[in-house]
Design a protein around this motif. Structure first.
Motif: not given
Length: 362
Positions: A175-189, A272-278
């Motif tokens: 999710g973070a990899t895909v949403l990063e292109d749109f600047g919406a990594t916060i929605y990975t949560v 949450a671990v991935v969100c915290a680390l990446a």
């Protein structure tokens, strides 16, 4: 071979079949007027007679059977072999590919219909037995129930927690990899929480139990049937469904919701671990976003499907155990069948439930 006469000499028996077959294979009987001569023939058996007919054809052999040098036993043997080989095999029927496909499809549909019919009947039998013993506490069997809960629930906790934790981490990373292109990594949560609360938590736990527990139920009941223990239970006047099926079904219906909750929490911890680390999203912010964006109904939808899946998995596993015949091979076949059917039914029912909840706005 002399002129039009073929002389058979020596023993034409199975012991000499390889050498005789090589000679027959080299012989080319293009002349249909060849006459066999049996005056120097020794012993003869079915293998040698078949080579003679193969070499000369049926008609020349049948015509030469009246030779005085050929004993009656050998005449009868040659005649029987020649007549048997003379019977032409029926020509293979030409099968229409479309009709053949329809026939195969019809057979599979019939088999599936019969399977669903047996499953519906067994579900009805299990429910009737369950409703019969619920108002009668003296008929409750606590020991098999607790043992089944321990086996299906407590022993499965580590593998369910580990698997859902890893899947949660993978979902968050993707999710973070895909949403990063749109600047919406916060929605990975939101992606991790929504997917595990509604689908992944219950689905992964159910699939694990389908492979781990349904197969165990089938193997246990199937082994009892092979050892004729089920017949002994019926001889004692006991009901195998009440004794073996109901405790396992109730244990599964208790264990799977617990495992589903553990799977949901472990998956969200992995995310949450991935969100915290990446993504530099601390756990406190992760929980704040979940509390703000994820409604309670998503958790209730996921946890509400667990008892239904548990009931289906347990019933299918027990039914396949009762279908075992008296062999070890049958136990393996029905164990495999119970796993496949359980996983298929869980995924099918989950798809139907997802469509239903989407249409209902839940």
């Amino acid at each position: 071979m002399s002129g039009n006469t073929v002389t058979f000499a020596g023993d034409w028996t199975l012991a000499h079949y390889p050498a005789l077959n090589r000679q027959v294979s080299q012989f080319n009987a293009e002349n249909a007027s060849l006459k066999p001569e049996f005056s120097r023939l020794g012993r003869l058996d079915t293998a040698g007679a078949s080579l003679m007919v193969k070499m000369l054809g049926t008609e020349p052999v049948l015509t030469a059977l009246e030779q005085p040098s050929l004993p009656e036993a050998q005449q009868a043997l040659l005649k029987a072999v020649a007549e048997s080989m003379c019977e032409s095999a029926p020509a293979p029927a030409t099968v229409n590919p479309l009709l053949n496909m329809l026939a195969i499809t019809g057979e599979k549909v019939t088999r599936l219909t019969r399977l669903l019919w047996l499953l519906s009947g067994f579900i009805g039998q299990t429910l009737s037995t369950l409703f019969y013993i619920l108002p009668r506490p003296k008929r409750w069997r606590f020991t098999p129930f607790v043992a089944a809960v321990h086996d299906t629930g407590l022993n499965a906790l580590p593998i369910v927690a580990l698997l859902t934790f890893l899947v949660g981490a993978v979902v968050a990373f993707l999710g973070a990899t895909v949403l990063e292109d749109f600047g919406a990594t916060i929605y990975t949560v939101d992606l991790v929480a929504f997917s595990f609360l509604r689908e992944f938590g219950v689905l992964l736990a159910a699939i694990l139990l389908a492979g781990r527990t349904a197969s165990a139920f089938t193997a246990q009941i199937g082994a009892m049937k092979v050892n004729e223990e089920l017949d002994a239970i019926r001889t004692l006047g006991l009901n195998p469904v009440e004794l073996l099926v109901v405790p396992r079904v109730l244990a599964m219906m208790v264990s799977l919701p617990v495992l589903t909750f553990v799977g949901m929490m472990a998956g969200m911890v992995g995310g949450a671990v991935v969100c915290a680390l990446a993504l530099d999203i601390p756990p406190s912010q992760f929980m704040a976003i979940v509390e703000r964006d994820i409604a309670l109904k998503h958790f209730l939808v996921g946890i509400g499907k667990a008892p239904v899946f548990a009931f289906l998995i347990a019933v299918i596993g027990c039914l396949e155990g009762f279908k075992v015949s008296g062999s070890a091979q049958s136990v393996g076949e029905h164990t495999t069948s119970s796993v496949v059917q359980s996983i298929f039914m869980v995924i099918l029912l989950d798809s139907v439930a997802a469509l239903f909840f989407m249409e209902m706005g839940w």
